[in-house]
Scaffold this motif. Structure first.
Motif: not given
Length: 104
Positions: A56-70
Protein backbone atom coordinates in the motif's frame (compact mmCIF):
# COMPACT_ATOMS: atom_id res chain seq x y z
CA UNK A 1 9.13 -44.26 0.09
CA UNK A 2 8.37 -41.08 2.05
CA UNK A 3 5.13 -40.85 3.91
CA UNK A 4 3.14 -37.62 3.41
CA UNK A 5 3.59 -36.61 7.06
CA UNK A 6 7.37 -37.08 6.87
CA UNK A 7 7.52 -35.17 3.59
CA UNK A 8 5.50 -32.36 5.15
CA UNK A 9 7.97 -32.23 8.08
CA UNK A 10 10.91 -32.09 5.68
CA UNK A 11 9.33 -29.24 3.69
CA UNK A 12 8.57 -27.35 6.91
CA UNK A 13 12.17 -27.77 8.11
CA UNK A 14 13.55 -26.55 4.76
CA UNK A 15 11.16 -23.61 4.76
CA UNK A 16 12.14 -22.65 8.30
CA UNK A 17 15.85 -22.90 7.42
CA UNK A 18 15.38 -20.73 4.34
CA UNK A 19 13.39 -18.13 6.29
CA UNK A 20 16.05 -18.03 9.02
CA UNK A 21 18.81 -17.62 6.43
CA UNK A 22 16.92 -14.82 4.67
CA UNK A 23 16.32 -12.91 7.91
CA UNK A 24 19.94 -13.40 9.01
CA UNK A 25 21.21 -12.03 5.71
CA UNK A 26 18.75 -9.12 5.75
CA UNK A 27 20.04 -8.14 9.19
CA UNK A 28 23.68 -8.49 8.10
CA UNK A 29 22.98 -6.27 5.09
CA UNK A 30 21.32 -3.68 7.37
CA UNK A 31 18.09 -3.66 5.39
CA UNK A 32 15.39 -1.43 6.81
CA UNK A 33 11.96 -2.89 7.59
CA UNK A 34 10.64 -1.41 4.35
CA UNK A 35 13.55 -2.77 2.30
CA UNK A 36 13.10 -6.19 3.90
CA UNK A 37 9.39 -6.20 3.06
CA UNK A 38 10.10 -5.37 -0.60
CA UNK A 39 12.94 -7.92 -0.68
CA UNK A 40 10.70 -10.72 0.66
CA UNK A 41 8.12 -9.94 -2.01
CA UNK A 42 10.78 -9.64 -4.71
CA UNK A 43 12.16 -13.05 -3.78
CA UNK A 44 8.64 -14.42 -4.17
CA UNK A 45 8.56 -13.11 -7.74
CA UNK A 46 6.52 -9.94 -7.33
CA UNK A 47 7.38 -6.90 -9.43
CA UNK A 48 7.65 -3.33 -8.19
CA UNK A 49 4.03 -2.45 -8.98
CA UNK A 50 2.77 -5.56 -7.22
CA UNK A 51 5.00 -4.83 -4.21
CA UNK A 52 3.60 -1.32 -4.07
CA UNK A 53 0.03 -2.65 -4.18
CA UNK A 54 0.65 -5.24 -1.47
CA UNK A 55 2.50 -2.77 0.77
CA UNK A 56 0.00 0.00 0.00
CA UNK A 57 2.61 2.47 -1.18
CA UNK A 58 3.51 4.22 -4.41
CA UNK A 59 5.49 2.29 -7.04
CA UNK A 60 8.26 4.91 -6.83
CA UNK A 61 8.69 4.17 -3.13
CA UNK A 62 8.77 0.40 -3.72
CA UNK A 63 11.30 0.90 -6.52
CA UNK A 64 13.44 3.08 -4.24
CA UNK A 65 13.49 0.32 -1.60
CA UNK A 66 14.24 -2.29 -4.28
CA UNK A 67 17.19 -0.26 -5.55
CA UNK A 68 18.49 0.14 -1.98
CA UNK A 69 18.32 -3.63 -1.50
CA UNK A 70 20.18 -4.29 -4.73
CA UNK A 71 22.87 -1.76 -3.78
CA UNK A 72 23.32 -3.08 -0.22
CA UNK A 73 23.41 -6.71 -1.32
CA UNK A 74 25.51 -6.16 -4.45
CA UNK A 75 23.11 -7.69 -6.97
CA UNK A 76 21.25 -6.23 -9.91
CA UNK A 77 18.04 -8.28 -9.88
CA UNK A 78 15.92 -10.57 -7.72
CA UNK A 79 17.01 -13.69 -9.58
CA UNK A 80 20.64 -12.94 -8.61
CA UNK A 81 19.61 -12.67 -4.97
CA UNK A 82 17.56 -15.88 -5.15
CA UNK A 83 20.49 -17.65 -6.82
CA UNK A 84 22.78 -16.55 -3.99
CA UNK A 85 20.32 -17.75 -1.34
CA UNK A 86 19.84 -21.09 -3.09
CA UNK A 87 23.60 -21.60 -3.43
CA UNK A 88 23.98 -20.89 0.30
CA UNK A 89 21.43 -23.57 1.14
CA UNK A 90 22.84 -26.13 -1.27
CA UNK A 91 26.44 -25.58 -0.23
CA UNK A 92 25.39 -25.90 3.41
CA UNK A 93 23.76 -29.25 2.69
CA UNK A 94 27.01 -30.64 1.28
CA UNK A 95 28.96 -29.91 4.46
CA UNK A 96 29.08 -31.98 7.59
CA UNK A 97 28.48 -28.84 9.66
CA UNK A 98 25.46 -26.57 9.23
CA UNK A 99 25.61 -23.64 6.82
CA UNK A 100 26.88 -20.62 8.79
CA UNK A 101 24.43 -18.21 7.10
CA UNK A 102 27.02 -15.54 6.46
CA UNK A 103 28.00 -13.66 3.37
CA UNK A 104 31.14 -15.23 1.98
Amino acid sequence: MNHPAKLHQQIKAASDAFAMMVETHFAAWNLTAEESAVARLGLQGYGVDECADILQTRPEIAEHHQNNVFFKVGVSCWSDLMRFMTEQLLSGAKRETPCPFVWS
